[in-house]
Design a protein around this motif. Sequence first.
Motif, PDB file in Angstrom:
ATOM      1  N   GLU A  64     -17.908  -4.054  -0.457  1.00 52.19           N
ATOM      2  CA  GLU A  64     -16.968  -4.158  -1.562  1.00 52.19           C
ATOM      3  C   GLU A  64     -17.405  -3.171  -2.633  1.00 52.19           C
ATOM      4  O   GLU A  64     -18.599  -3.037  -2.918  1.00 52.19           O
ATOM      5  CB  GLU A  64     -16.968  -5.579  -2.128  1.00 52.19           C
ATOM      6  N   ASN A 113      -8.512   5.799  -6.721  1.00 49.76           N
ATOM      7  CA  ASN A 113      -7.706   6.425  -5.683  1.00 49.76           C
ATOM      8  C   ASN A 113      -6.561   7.209  -6.302  1.00 49.76           C
ATOM      9  O   ASN A 113      -6.298   7.111  -7.496  1.00 49.76           O
ATOM     10  CB  ASN A 113      -7.156   5.371  -4.713  1.00 49.76           C
ATOM     11  N   ARG A 131      -7.438  -4.820  -1.265  1.00 53.76           N
ATOM     12  CA  ARG A 131      -7.723  -4.387  -2.629  1.00 53.76           C
ATOM     13  C   ARG A 131      -7.475  -5.512  -3.618  1.00 53.76           C
ATOM     14  O   ARG A 131      -6.567  -6.313  -3.428  1.00 53.76           O
ATOM     15  CB  ARG A 131      -6.852  -3.189  -3.012  1.00 53.76           C
ATOM     16  N   LYS A 132      -8.291  -5.524  -4.667  1.00 54.80           N
ATOM     17  CA  LYS A 132      -8.169  -6.500  -5.748  1.00 54.80           C
ATOM     18  C   LYS A 132      -8.137  -5.743  -7.066  1.00 54.80           C
ATOM     19  O   LYS A 132      -8.595  -4.598  -7.152  1.00 54.80           O
ATOM     20  CB  LYS A 132      -9.361  -7.455  -5.754  1.00 54.80           C
ATOM     21  N   VAL A 164     -12.104  -2.450  -3.699  1.00 59.17           N
ATOM     22  CA  VAL A 164     -11.774  -2.415  -2.271  1.00 59.17           C
ATOM     23  C   VAL A 164     -12.809  -3.242  -1.530  1.00 59.17           C
ATOM     24  O   VAL A 164     -14.006  -3.142  -1.803  1.00 59.17           O
ATOM     25  CB  VAL A 164     -11.800  -0.960  -1.732  1.00 59.17           C
ATOM     26  N   TRP A 165     -12.338  -4.063  -0.606  1.00 61.48           N
ATOM     27  CA  TRP A 165     -13.252  -4.746   0.311  1.00 61.48           C
ATOM     28  C   TRP A 165     -12.903  -4.291   1.724  1.00 61.48           C
ATOM     29  O   TRP A 165     -11.735  -4.051   2.040  1.00 61.48           O
ATOM     30  CB  TRP A 165     -13.191  -6.275   0.186  1.00 61.48           C
ATOM     31  N   PHE A 223       0.842  -1.198   0.000  1.00 62.02           N
ATOM     32  CA  PHE A 223       0.000   0.000   0.000  1.00 62.02           C
ATOM     33  C   PHE A 223       0.880   1.253   0.000  1.00 62.02           C
ATOM     34  O   PHE A 223       0.642   2.182  -0.762  1.00 62.02           O
ATOM     35  CB  PHE A 223      -0.933   0.008   1.213  1.00 62.02           C
ATOM     36  N   VAL A 252      -9.057   0.168  -8.198  1.00 63.42           N
ATOM     37  CA  VAL A 252      -9.084  -1.063  -7.402  1.00 63.42           C
ATOM     38  C   VAL A 252     -10.512  -1.442  -7.022  1.00 63.42           C
ATOM     39  O   VAL A 252     -11.405  -0.601  -7.006  1.00 63.42           O
ATOM     40  CB  VAL A 252      -8.262  -0.919  -6.096  1.00 63.42           C
TER      41      VAL A 252
END
Length: 154
Positions: free
Chosen positions: A96, A101, A132-133, A113-114, A53, A111
């Motif tokens: 999710e 960003n 993040r995925k 984000v969950w 990150f 991304v």
Amino acid sequence: MYGDTMSRIIKNILTGNEIEKPEPIDMRVPFDGGVMITETDTAGIITYANRKFRELTGYTKEELIGSPHNINRHPDMPKIAFKGMWEIIKGGEYWEGLVKNMTSEGKYYLVVVWIKPKLDSDGNIIGYIAGRKVPDTEAMQAALEKYKMLKLDE
């Protein structure tokens, strides 16, 4: 310039330092997946940010820990998207969503984000953990178009 200068200043509650968010640059930084994790307290103040990150965002550990998580929010993101997120996670549920960003240089990254609540032994929410995925290209493009429309309503 997006908004007024005050909305671009992030104050770190641990160090007292102020960080000026950059002007957005229309340049994408690719997110290869990896493991990008952050944790916050219940107010959204960062308590942990892993190396991936920090590397992608360009912020140091000292800048991140104690800063609000919106330090990396891109101004293209509508406030309403995060209002719904907060309602869900404060209710103890998993959230999710697709997010645009911004890095410390003003570049953007996309991304999924969950976020899920962190609970103490009594089941009380004591913070949140986010990962993040890599987003699906078509879904991300549709979300970005929707965000443009929502920003017009702000």
